[in-house]
Write a protein that holds these residues in place. Structure first.
Motif, PDB file in Angstrom:
ATOM      1  N   ASN A  35       0.771  -1.300  -0.026  1.00  0.00           N
ATOM      2  CA  ASN A  35       0.118   0.095  -0.031  1.00  0.00           C
ATOM      3  C   ASN A  35       0.754   1.252  -0.092  1.00  0.00           C
ATOM      4  O   ASN A  35       0.574   2.275  -0.737  1.00  0.00           O
ATOM      5  CB  ASN A  35      -0.868   0.005   1.096  1.00  0.00           C
ATOM      6  CG  ASN A  35      -2.282   0.392   0.951  1.00  0.00           C
ATOM      7  OD1 ASN A  35      -2.623   0.364  -0.241  1.00  0.00           O
ATOM      8  ND2 ASN A  35      -3.155   0.946   1.886  1.00  0.00           N
ATOM      9  N   ASN A  37       3.771   1.771  -1.576  1.00  0.00           N
ATOM     10  CA  ASN A  37       4.088   2.096  -2.610  1.00  0.00           C
ATOM     11  C   ASN A  37       3.352   2.236  -3.728  1.00  0.00           C
ATOM     12  O   ASN A  37       3.502   2.952  -4.506  1.00  0.00           O
ATOM     13  CB  ASN A  37       5.073   0.694  -3.051  1.00  0.00           C
ATOM     14  CG  ASN A  37       6.433   0.709  -2.211  1.00  0.00           C
ATOM     15  OD1 ASN A  37       7.461   1.468  -2.889  1.00  0.00           O
ATOM     16  ND2 ASN A  37       6.289   0.091  -1.221  1.00  0.00           N
ATOM     17  N   VAL A  38       1.861   1.665  -3.593  1.00  0.00           N
ATOM     18  CA  VAL A  38       0.828   2.123  -4.528  1.00  0.00           C
ATOM     19  C   VAL A  38       0.743   3.791  -4.292  1.00  0.00           C
ATOM     20  O   VAL A  38       0.702   3.980  -5.549  1.00  0.00           O
ATOM     21  CB  VAL A  38      -0.435   1.427  -4.056  1.00  0.00           C
ATOM     22  CG1 VAL A  38      -1.696   1.947  -5.020  1.00  0.00           C
ATOM     23  CG2 VAL A  38      -0.393  -0.301  -4.555  1.00  0.00           C
ATOM     24  N   TYR A  39       0.560   4.069  -3.209  1.00  0.00           N
ATOM     25  CA  TYR A  39      -0.009   5.336  -3.070  1.00  0.00           C
ATOM     26  C   TYR A  39       1.349   6.366  -3.468  1.00  0.00           C
ATOM     27  O   TYR A  39       1.096   7.262  -4.250  1.00  0.00           O
ATOM     28  CB  TYR A  39      -0.505   5.772  -1.551  1.00  0.00           C
ATOM     29  CG  TYR A  39      -0.763   7.278  -1.409  1.00  0.00           C
ATOM     30  CD1 TYR A  39      -1.788   7.601  -1.951  1.00  0.00           C
ATOM     31  CD2 TYR A  39       0.317   7.835  -0.655  1.00  0.00           C
ATOM     32  CE1 TYR A  39      -2.169   9.151  -1.625  1.00  0.00           C
ATOM     33  CE2 TYR A  39      -0.138   9.376  -0.548  1.00  0.00           C
ATOM     34  CZ  TYR A  39      -1.331   9.800  -0.977  1.00  0.00           C
ATOM     35  OH  TYR A  39      -1.581  11.302  -0.927  1.00  0.00           O
ATOM     36  N   ALA A  42       1.982   6.342  -7.185  1.00  0.00           N
ATOM     37  CA  ALA A  42       1.036   6.631  -7.913  1.00  0.00           C
ATOM     38  C   ALA A  42       0.936   8.309  -7.927  1.00  0.00           C
ATOM     39  O   ALA A  42       0.662   9.094  -8.755  1.00  0.00           O
ATOM     40  CB  ALA A  42      -0.396   6.232  -7.597  1.00  0.00           C
ATOM     41  N   GLY A 169       3.483  -2.929  -5.568  1.00  0.00           N
ATOM     42  CA  GLY A 169       3.110  -1.915  -5.237  1.00  0.00           C
ATOM     43  C   GLY A 169       3.524  -0.676  -6.294  1.00  0.00           C
ATOM     44  O   GLY A 169       2.653  -0.043  -6.821  1.00  0.00           O
ATOM     45  N   THR A 170       4.602  -0.864  -6.633  1.00  0.00           N
ATOM     46  CA  THR A 170       5.197   0.411  -7.485  1.00  0.00           C
ATOM     47  C   THR A 170       4.717   0.204  -8.875  1.00  0.00           C
ATOM     48  O   THR A 170       4.368   1.195  -9.394  1.00  0.00           O
ATOM     49  CB  THR A 170       6.824   0.263  -7.523  1.00  0.00           C
ATOM     50  OG1 THR A 170       7.230   0.271  -6.300  1.00  0.00           O
ATOM     51  CG2 THR A 170       7.161   1.287  -8.658  1.00  0.00           C
ATOM     52  N   THR A 172       1.801  -1.319  -9.505  1.00  0.00           N
ATOM     53  CA  THR A 172       0.323  -1.097  -9.473  1.00  0.00           C
ATOM     54  C   THR A 172       0.057   0.373  -9.409  1.00  0.00           C
ATOM     55  O   THR A 172      -0.829   0.944 -10.077  1.00  0.00           O
ATOM     56  CB  THR A 172      -0.528  -1.740  -8.337  1.00  0.00           C
ATOM     57  OG1 THR A 172      -0.170  -3.249  -8.175  1.00  0.00           O
ATOM     58  CG2 THR A 172      -1.621  -1.767  -8.211  1.00  0.00           C
ATOM     59  N   GLY A 173       0.643   1.133  -8.567  1.00  0.00           N
ATOM     60  CA  GLY A 173       0.719   2.600  -8.335  1.00  0.00           C
ATOM     61  C   GLY A 173       0.909   3.361  -9.736  1.00  0.00           C
ATOM     62  O   GLY A 173      -0.079   4.338 -10.180  1.00  0.00           O
ATOM     63  N   ILE A 186      -7.219   4.653  -7.210  1.00  0.00           N
ATOM     64  CA  ILE A 186      -5.856   4.625  -6.282  1.00  0.00           C
ATOM     65  C   ILE A 186      -6.607   4.660  -5.073  1.00  0.00           C
ATOM     66  O   ILE A 186      -5.848   3.883  -4.153  1.00  0.00           O
ATOM     67  CB  ILE A 186      -5.201   5.781  -6.524  1.00  0.00           C
ATOM     68  CG1 ILE A 186      -4.426   5.916  -7.893  1.00  0.00           C
ATOM     69  CG2 ILE A 186      -4.038   6.027  -5.214  1.00  0.00           C
ATOM     70  CD1 ILE A 186      -3.829   7.227  -8.394  1.00  0.00           C
ATOM     71  N   SER A 190      -6.232   1.393  -2.473  1.00  0.00           N
ATOM     72  CA  SER A 190      -5.448   1.593  -1.075  1.00  0.00           C
ATOM     73  C   SER A 190      -6.280   1.279  -0.081  1.00  0.00           C
ATOM     74  O   SER A 190      -5.900   0.751   0.908  1.00  0.00           O
ATOM     75  CB  SER A 190      -4.798   3.119  -1.204  1.00  0.00           C
ATOM     76  OG  SER A 190      -4.105   3.117  -2.229  1.00  0.00           O
TER      77      SER A 190
END
Length: 447
Positions: A35, A37-39, A42, A169-170, A172-173, A186, A190
């Protein structure tokens, strides 16, 4: 209900994933790192391409500001996090930090809805704060729930899972940021992951506080110094923390250069950046998982010099094998780059470098946990987090200075690899146990 792996003779690290003593903690850590790294990624992508509609700051400044805001809490609050983890039940703290994550993602969603850069950056800072709180919990809880012969396997799974979750995560973001209505996606993804993280945290068994009478000192400076003092009480623990921090400096330095390295050295595009990130992350995960098999279920410090040697040699070869100048024109397609045998050499160097990094760091983490005083183990882990953050910032500044003075990225890799050899030589000289165990390990393998 009793845990069948508690007294089982089965030593495979993967059986821990089915154990209540470890499985919920692993899943909670995996969702949290994913999470973050997604946020983070993104937001960086959105700021890169949409910054003009939100602020007058340049995308480059915003990207570095975002990175700094996420890591700043590790400097400011690690000491407090370590005290809390020593004072309260770690399972309870884990659940509270995951509830905090849900609130932070809701704040981020509000920031996207209002197109408020202040709220979005505040949410990023708070995610760093939440990760800071969880850091001492995840490492200090392992010796409470795992047997000594499971400690290496547990740490290996945590490290492998962390790097895989960072990679996923990277990716996906970046993917979500490129979708139409990306901010909604996003926030939705998240929030879903944050809720899943909370649900898995509820399965973590109780981990009683080693020092429930501890009075929390909120003076960040004095308490940070006190945590470092606890770490310094045991020479091998202190030097292991310095070695771990160097690993994060070294790895973060390589990771940070991948986009510019792909563009200016290899002449590739986004697909090649993703491949470099994937190969390096898979290498570290694979090397981490190899530790249990190679160490025969014990904390084998002999693997550390072997990992350090590989990190130096493959870092040097990566620098030597890198092209001196990228092809002119548009970025080359990934398939075209893969038709070049030298590209495969570079990918092999990155994979091997990652594997050696895993062999290097997992025994060090296990040693710190095993030899730390249980009464303030979490505060020693907090000291490790403070040093990790400090080393990564120093590494980033040194890399920026070298590149600003006209150095190339391959030159930076060369300098970093040579420095790695010097750091390793120093550590193994002042703690000869590492080299002694390496010689013993090699002799036993030959027999």
């Amino acid at each position: 209900m009793s845990d069948p792996t508690r007294n089982s003779g089965e030593h495979s690290q993967f059986t821990l994933l089915a154990s209540r003593r470890f499985g919920p903690l692993f899943a909670t850590q995996f969702f949290g790192a994913f999470n973050d790294n997604v946020y983070k990624n993104a937001l960086v992508v959105l700021l890169t391409f949409q910054a003009a509609s939100w602020t007058t700051l340049s995308p480059g400044v915003l990207a570095n500001l975002a990175a700094g805001l996420f890591i700043l809490p590790f400097f400011l609050f690690s000491a407090t996090a370590g005290q809390l983890a020593d004072k309260f039940d770690k399972a309870l703290l884990a659940r509270l930090t995951k509830l905090l994550e849900i609130v932070i993602i809701l704040l981020a969603g509000l920031g996207f809805a209002l197109e408020s850069l202040v709220l979005l950056l505040a949410a990023l800072f708070l995610l760093g704060f939440q990760s800071t709180l969880f850091g001492p919990i995840k490492y200090a809880i392992l010796p409470q729930h795992l047997r000594p012969d499971e400690l290496v396997g547990g740490n290996a799974l945590v490290e492998a899972g962390t790097f895989v979750s960072i990679l996923l995560g990277t990716l996906t973001g970046g993917l979500l940021a490129g979708l139409e209505g990306g901010t909604v996606w996003i926030t939705g993804v998240s929030l879903t992951v944050a809720v899943l993280g909370y649900l898995t945290s509820r399965g973590i068994p109780h981990a009683p506080a080693p020092e429930p009478e501890l009075r929390v000192n909120f003076n960040l400076v004095t308490e940070s110094w006190r945590c470092i003092g606890y770490a310094r009480e045991n020479r091998s623990v202190h030097l292991s923390i310095l070695a771990i921090s160097w690993f994060w400096l070294y790895g973060a330095l390589f990771l940070a250069q991948f986009p510019a390295y792909t563009k200016s050295v290899l002449g590739g595009g986004e697909g090649m950046v993703t491949l470099l990130l994937a190969v390096f992350s898979v290498g570290i995960g694979g090397g981490s998982l190899l530790c249990e098999k190679l160490s025969r279920h014990r904390v084998e410090t002999g693997l550390v010099p072997l990992g350090a040697l590989g990190m130096t040699l493959f870092g040097l070869d990566l620098a030597w094998a890198s092209p001196s100048l990228a092809p002119a024109g548009a970025p080359l397609p990934l398939l075209q780059l893969l038709q070049d045998g030298n590209t495969w050499r570079l990918l092999g160097d990155l994979l091997a470098l990652g594997i050696c990094g895993g062999l290097y760091c997992v025994p060090l983490y296990a040693l710190v946990q095993q030899r730390s005083n249980p009464a303030y183990r979490a505060r020693i882990i907090a000291a490790n987090n403070i040093m990790n953050a400090l080393f990564m910032v120093v590494g980033a500044l040194a890399a920026a200075l070298l590149l600003d003075q006209g150095g190339t990225i391959p030159t930076l890799f060369l300098v970093a690899a040579l420095a790695n050899g010097l750091v390793a030589a120093y550590i193994f000289t002042v703690v000869p146990e590492f080299l002694t165990r390496a010689l013993v390990w090699l002799r036993l393998r030959r027999e």
